[in-house]
Design a protein around this motif. Structure first.
Motif, PDB file in Angstrom:
ATOM      1  N   VAL A  74       0.866  -1.174   0.000  1.00  0.00           N
ATOM      2  CA  VAL A  74       0.000   0.000   0.000  1.00  0.00           C
ATOM      3  C   VAL A  74       0.903   1.225   0.000  1.00  0.00           C
ATOM      4  CG1 VAL A  74      -1.734   1.332   1.258  1.00  0.00           C
ATOM      5  CG2 VAL A  74      -1.894  -1.165   1.181  1.00  0.00           C
ATOM      6  N   ALA A  75       0.699   2.092  -0.978  1.00  0.00           N
ATOM      7  CA  ALA A  75       1.403   3.372  -1.044  1.00  0.00           C
ATOM      8  C   ALA A  75       0.436   4.454  -0.585  1.00  0.00           C
ATOM      9  CB  ALA A  75       1.859   3.643  -2.477  1.00  0.00           C
ATOM     10  N   VAL A  76       0.927   5.407   0.169  1.00  0.00           N
ATOM     11  CA  VAL A  76       0.096   6.527   0.605  1.00  0.00           C
ATOM     12  C   VAL A  76       0.653   7.785  -0.053  1.00  0.00           C
ATOM     13  CG1 VAL A  76      -0.780   7.847   2.557  1.00  0.00           C
ATOM     14  CG2 VAL A  76      -0.408   5.386   2.793  1.00  0.00           C
ATOM     15  N   CYS A  77      -0.178   8.414  -0.860  1.00  0.00           N
ATOM     16  CA  CYS A  77       0.211   9.614  -1.601  1.00  0.00           C
ATOM     17  C   CYS A  77      -0.765  10.728  -1.274  1.00  0.00           C
ATOM     18  CB  CYS A  77       0.213   9.336  -3.098  1.00  0.00           C
ATOM     19  SG  CYS A  77       1.297   7.990  -3.600  1.00  0.00           S
ATOM     20  N   GLU A  78      -0.272  11.737  -0.578  1.00  0.00           N
ATOM     21  CA  GLU A  78      -1.099  12.874  -0.151  1.00  0.00           C
ATOM     22  C   GLU A  78      -2.403  12.421   0.519  1.00  0.00           C
ATOM     23  OE1 GLU A  78      -1.605  16.064  -2.917  1.00  0.00           O
ATOM     24  OE2 GLU A  78       0.543  16.240  -3.252  1.00  0.00           O
ATOM     25  N   LEU A 143      -4.637  -0.667 -28.565  1.00  0.00           N
ATOM     26  CA  LEU A 143      -3.553   0.275 -28.327  1.00  0.00           C
ATOM     27  C   LEU A 143      -2.782  -0.089 -27.060  1.00  0.00           C
ATOM     28  CD1 LEU A 143      -5.575   3.550 -28.999  1.00  0.00           C
ATOM     29  CD2 LEU A 143      -3.868   2.525 -30.531  1.00  0.00           C
ATOM     30  N   TYR A 144      -1.546   0.384 -26.974  1.00  0.00           N
ATOM     31  CA  TYR A 144      -0.758   0.280 -25.750  1.00  0.00           C
ATOM     32  C   TYR A 144      -1.301   1.315 -24.764  1.00  0.00           C
ATOM     33  CZ  TYR A 144       2.458  -2.200 -28.821  1.00  0.00           C
ATOM     34  OH  TYR A 144       3.009  -3.087 -29.699  1.00  0.00           O
ATOM     35  N   SER A 145      -1.024   1.117 -23.466  1.00  0.00           N
ATOM     36  CA  SER A 145      -1.581   2.065 -22.496  1.00  0.00           C
ATOM     37  C   SER A 145      -0.802   2.114 -21.190  1.00  0.00           C
ATOM     38  CB  SER A 145      -3.045   1.717 -22.211  1.00  0.00           C
ATOM     39  OG  SER A 145      -3.154   0.413 -21.676  1.00  0.00           O
ATOM     40  N   TYR A 146      -1.034   3.194 -20.472  1.00  0.00           N
ATOM     41  CA  TYR A 146      -0.553   3.408 -19.111  1.00  0.00           C
ATOM     42  C   TYR A 146      -1.588   4.315 -18.441  1.00  0.00           C
ATOM     43  CZ  TYR A 146       1.048   7.956 -20.807  1.00  0.00           C
ATOM     44  OH  TYR A 146       1.095   9.210 -21.360  1.00  0.00           O
ATOM     45  N   GLY A 147      -1.394   4.627 -17.171  1.00  0.00           N
ATOM     46  CA  GLY A 147      -2.361   5.467 -16.485  1.00  0.00           C
ATOM     47  C   GLY A 147      -1.715   6.616 -15.745  1.00  0.00           C
ATOM     48  N   LEU A 148      -2.530   7.600 -15.428  1.00  0.00           N
ATOM     49  CA  LEU A 148      -2.134   8.704 -14.558  1.00  0.00           C
ATOM     50  C   LEU A 148      -3.217   8.891 -13.500  1.00  0.00           C
ATOM     51  CD1 LEU A 148      -0.870  11.430 -17.065  1.00  0.00           C
ATOM     52  CD2 LEU A 148       0.516   9.882 -15.676  1.00  0.00           C
ATOM     53  N   ILE A 149      -2.778   9.054 -12.271  1.00  0.00           N
ATOM     54  CA  ILE A 149      -3.671   9.388 -11.177  1.00  0.00           C
ATOM     55  C   ILE A 149      -3.300  10.794 -10.718  1.00  0.00           C
ATOM     56  CG2 ILE A 149      -4.371   8.843  -8.800  1.00  0.00           C
ATOM     57  CD1 ILE A 149      -3.648   5.897  -9.424  1.00  0.00           C
ATOM     58  N   HIS A 150      -4.287  11.665 -10.641  1.00  0.00           N
ATOM     59  CA  HIS A 150      -4.083  13.041 -10.171  1.00  0.00           C
ATOM     60  C   HIS A 150      -4.686  13.150  -8.776  1.00  0.00           C
ATOM     61  CE1 HIS A 150      -2.967  14.588 -14.205  1.00  0.00           C
ATOM     62  NE2 HIS A 150      -3.731  13.582 -14.602  1.00  0.00           N
ATOM     63  N   ILE A 151      -3.888  13.618  -7.823  1.00  0.00           N
ATOM     64  CA  ILE A 151      -4.337  13.757  -6.446  1.00  0.00           C
ATOM     65  C   ILE A 151      -4.184  15.204  -6.012  1.00  0.00           C
ATOM     66  CG2 ILE A 151      -3.968  13.065  -4.037  1.00  0.00           C
ATOM     67  CD1 ILE A 151      -2.836  10.431  -5.074  1.00  0.00           C
ATOM     68  N   GLY A 152      -5.223  15.737  -5.402  1.00  0.00           N
ATOM     69  CA  GLY A 152      -5.154  17.083  -4.852  1.00  0.00           C
ATOM     70  C   GLY A 152      -6.324  17.340  -3.923  1.00  0.00           C
ATOM     71  N   ASP A 153      -6.067  18.018  -2.839  1.00  0.00           N
ATOM     72  CA  ASP A 153      -7.108  18.382  -1.867  1.00  0.00           C
ATOM     73  C   ASP A 153      -7.902  17.176  -1.380  1.00  0.00           C
ATOM     74  OD1 ASP A 153      -6.439  21.108  -2.050  1.00  0.00           O
ATOM     75  OD2 ASP A 153      -7.697  21.337  -3.833  1.00  0.00           O
ATOM     76  N   GLY A 154      -7.223  16.043  -1.182  1.00  0.00           N
ATOM     77  CA  GLY A 154      -7.881  14.854  -0.656  1.00  0.00           C
ATOM     78  C   GLY A 154      -8.750  14.115  -1.653  1.00  0.00           C
ATOM     79  N   GLU A 155      -8.705  14.519  -2.911  1.00  0.00           N
ATOM     80  CA  GLU A 155      -9.504  13.872  -3.958  1.00  0.00           C
ATOM     81  C   GLU A 155      -8.571  13.345  -5.046  1.00  0.00           C
ATOM     82  OE1 GLU A 155     -13.070  15.548  -5.071  1.00  0.00           O
ATOM     83  OE2 GLU A 155     -13.549  16.007  -2.987  1.00  0.00           O
ATOM     84  N   PHE A 156      -9.092  12.439  -5.864  1.00  0.00           N
ATOM     85  CA  PHE A 156      -8.270  11.889  -6.945  1.00  0.00           C
ATOM     86  C   PHE A 156      -9.113  11.601  -8.178  1.00  0.00           C
ATOM     87  CE2 PHE A 156      -9.713   8.279  -4.441  1.00  0.00           C
ATOM     88  CZ  PHE A 156     -10.194   7.418  -5.411  1.00  0.00           C
ATOM     89  N   THR A 157      -8.431  11.579  -9.309  1.00  0.00           N
ATOM     90  CA  THR A 157      -9.012  11.104 -10.562  1.00  0.00           C
ATOM     91  C   THR A 157      -7.977  10.186 -11.206  1.00  0.00           C
ATOM     92  OG1 THR A 157      -8.148  12.971 -11.839  1.00  0.00           O
ATOM     93  CG2 THR A 157     -10.395  13.186 -10.968  1.00  0.00           C
TER      94      THR A 157
END
Length: 164
Positions: A74-78, A143-157
């Motif tokens: 488990v990683a904790v990020c912000e 298609l090939y793929s990867y992901g991005l997670i955006h974290i800010g103000d306790g929320e994420f997408t």
């Protein structure tokens, strides 16, 4: 915070490198998570030149990678808890089900997994299941793929990025 999410790179030696589209897509990442099947620590070294890397081993990885990363973490990020597992072990009939069940006792906010090479973003109760697919071995995917997670103000997408 931007987190790059990768899985199933399946590189086998120094003669193969990660695709330029992936490297470019991760250039703004503050951290990178890898959900297993690295095949070589060269992948870790290459990704580490972009941002700090955390990950787990997959079913295709050898003892060196298993010792280095383990099979689950488990990683904790912000303040956002992200469970990372490859998804090949444990109870469940599908890869997403096995990945989710790996964290049933203490569910994180997001479960990042791989194994199937099929990009997936699916809400399962309070947990987001996220498989980035593969940037190097798309199998039957278009298609090939990867992901991005955006974290800010306790929320994420979370979002997928696709390339040819």
């Amino acid at each position: 915070m931007i987190i790059g999410v990768v899985s199933d790179t399946h590189l086998t030696g120094r003669s193969r490198k990660l695709p330029p589209d992936l490297i470019e897509g991760l250039r703004l990442a503050d951290a990178i998570l890898h959900a297993g099947d690295w095949m070589t620590l060269d992948v870790y070294e290459e990704l580490s030149r972009i941002a700090p890397v955390q990950g787990v081993a997959g079913n295709g990885d050898g003892e060196e990678i298993i010792r280095h990363f383990g099979m689950k973490r488990v990683a904790v990020c912000e303040g956002i808890r992200i469970g990372i597992v490859h998804g090949h072990e444990g109870p469940g009939r599908t890869t997403p089900e096995r990945a989710r069940r790996a964290f049933l006792e203490d569910p994180p906010d997001i479960v990042v997994f791989g194994h199937s090479h099929i990009p997936l973003k699916e809400q399962a109760g309070s947990v987001l299941l996220f498989n980035p697919g593969s940037p190097t071995d798309k199998r039957r995917q278009p298609l090939y793929s990867y992901g991005l997670i955006h974290i800010g103000d306790g929320e994420f997408t979370a979002e997928h990025h696709f390339f040819s």
